[in-house]
Design an enzyme around this catalytic site. Sequence first.
Site, PDB file in Angstrom:
ATOM      1  N   SER A  95       0.796  -1.240   0.000  1.00 21.60           N
ATOM      2  CA  SER A  95       0.000   0.000   0.000  1.00 21.60           C
ATOM      3  C   SER A  95       0.821   1.279   0.000  1.00 21.60           C
ATOM      4  CB  SER A  95      -0.939   0.008   1.196  1.00 21.60           C
ATOM      5  OG  SER A  95      -1.955  -0.927   0.980  1.00 21.60           O
TER       6      SER A  95
ATOM      7  N   LYS B 285       0.366   3.446  -2.902  1.00 19.20           N
ATOM      8  CA  LYS B 285      -0.794   4.351  -3.024  1.00 19.20           C
ATOM      9  C   LYS B 285      -0.385   5.824  -2.937  1.00 19.20           C
ATOM     10  CE  LYS B 285      -3.716   0.726  -1.038  1.00 19.20           C
ATOM     11  NZ  LYS B 285      -4.394   0.240   0.190  1.00 19.20           N
TER      12      LYS B 285
ATOM     13  N   TYR C  42      -3.968  -2.389  -9.838  1.00 19.66           N
ATOM     14  CA  TYR C  42      -3.793  -2.300  -8.373  1.00 19.66           C
ATOM     15  C   TYR C  42      -2.875  -3.410  -7.834  1.00 19.66           C
ATOM     16  CZ  TYR C  42      -4.981  -2.501  -3.438  1.00 19.66           C
ATOM     17  OH  TYR C  42      -4.900  -2.548  -2.064  1.00 19.66           O
TER      18      TYR C  42
ATOM     19  N   TYR D 183      -4.308   3.596   8.311  1.00 17.97           N
ATOM     20  CA  TYR D 183      -5.691   3.080   8.440  1.00 17.97           C
ATOM     21  C   TYR D 183      -6.266   3.414   9.815  1.00 17.97           C
ATOM     22  CZ  TYR D 183      -3.621   0.681   4.544  1.00 17.97           C
ATOM     23  OH  TYR D 183      -2.944   0.404   3.398  1.00 17.97           O
TER      24      TYR D 183
ATOM     25  N   VAL E  95       1.194  -3.838   3.796  1.00 18.92           N
ATOM     26  CA  VAL E  95       1.198  -5.154   4.463  1.00 18.92           C
ATOM     27  C   VAL E  95       2.452  -5.973   4.158  1.00 18.92           C
ATOM     28  CG1 VAL E  95      -1.273  -5.535   4.883  1.00 18.92           C
ATOM     29  CG2 VAL E  95      -0.274  -6.205   2.692  1.00 18.92           C
TER      30      VAL E  95
HETATM   31  N1  GLN Z   1      -2.336  -5.414  -1.671  1.00 20.29           N
HETATM   32  C1  GLN Z   1      -2.848  -5.297  -0.330  1.00 20.29           C
HETATM   33  C2  GLN Z   1      -4.336  -5.541  -0.296  1.00 20.29           C
HETATM   34  O1  GLN Z   1      -4.971  -5.151  -1.199  1.00 20.29           O
HETATM   35  C3  GLN Z   1      -2.534  -3.940   0.174  1.00 20.29           C
HETATM   36  C4  GLN Z   1      -3.007  -3.706   1.572  1.00 20.29           C
HETATM   37  C5  GLN Z   1      -1.997  -3.003   2.418  1.00 20.29           C
HETATM   38  O2  GLN Z   1      -0.827  -2.941   2.098  1.00 20.29           O
HETATM   39  N2  GLN Z   1      -2.447  -2.529   3.547  1.00 20.29           N
HETATM   40  O3  GLN Z   1      -4.875  -6.118   0.592  1.00 20.29           O
END
Ligand code: GLN
Length: 308
Positions: A64, A67, A191, A243, A261
């Site tokens: 993420s 992003k 994505y 988050y 993650v």
């Molecule tokens: N690719 C992961 C997902 O879509 C990204 C989530 C994350 O890094 N928090 O669940």
Amino acid sequence: MTDLAATVHDIARQMQHCEDRGRLPDYIPALAAGDLSKFGIAVALNDGTVVTGGDSEVRFSIQSISKVFTLTLSLGLFGDAIWRRVGKEPSGSAFNSIVQLEYENGIPRNPFINAGAIAIADALLASHEPRETIGEILHFIRMVANDEEIAIDPVIARSETATGFKNFALANYLAACGNLRNAPERALGVYFHQCAITMNCVQLARAGRYLSNGGVDPVTLRPIISSARARRINALMLTCGQYDGSGEFAFRVGLPAKSGVGGGILCVVPHVGAVAVWSPGLNERGNSQLGSIALEELATRQRWSVFG
Ligand code: GLN
């Protein structure tokens, strides 16, 4: 050794001995096989100095953290029109939650939760081929990192495509609400591949420096984005970047940051530089357990909090 280098080495040593190292994400099989003993840190200062500790040269999946870069790219391409498709408020719920999306008619709370990032990926895709958009994102990240070696790990992209049921649900819900222009599997193709980009802490810290320097890379002097937009991206990183753990992170660290993650966190120190930390074990909010502790330690010792 400078004070900063001593602090970074100290933190890396301290992290080696931490017992509670968090848990690996089990919903992406390729990430579930990570090594909990790893910890890396890199601090890239705006004067060009890079200070490192631990496994700072080991590549990991940025997930993420990508992003931040797709938001930057989309603001450059579409300007404020992007805010018609995603909000600017913290969600207070998990990164892959679908609950709010129904209440709020398919407008994701912010660009950093999965639904928001899928909407941004869809905007970047426009009506191009996913392959082209993935290439553009990779090109952009290589440019801000000033490093042509950065690549996508196809095993991770495939692994997530095979098990990304919640992301498929989110994309379908966005489509049902008219907030997806392309077919869900095409937007998700972008994505999943942006999430599967692998970088090490040094590359990531360098890539984040434009956000600490008014949108201009302080070393190459390349203008990446306007200073007003860089400021706003930082504001969103502070309020939404971890988050439902964003409040706690602001309380403890006090700096804009974005987690993934894969266990990485990119943190911006305005006017000073950027920091990347990595350790694959996650806390209960899905943010790197040791990475969060290390940033708290670093920000406290360096007095870097934006709150004084
Ligand atoms: N690719 C992961 C997902 O879509 C990204 C989530 C994350 O890094 N928090 O669940």
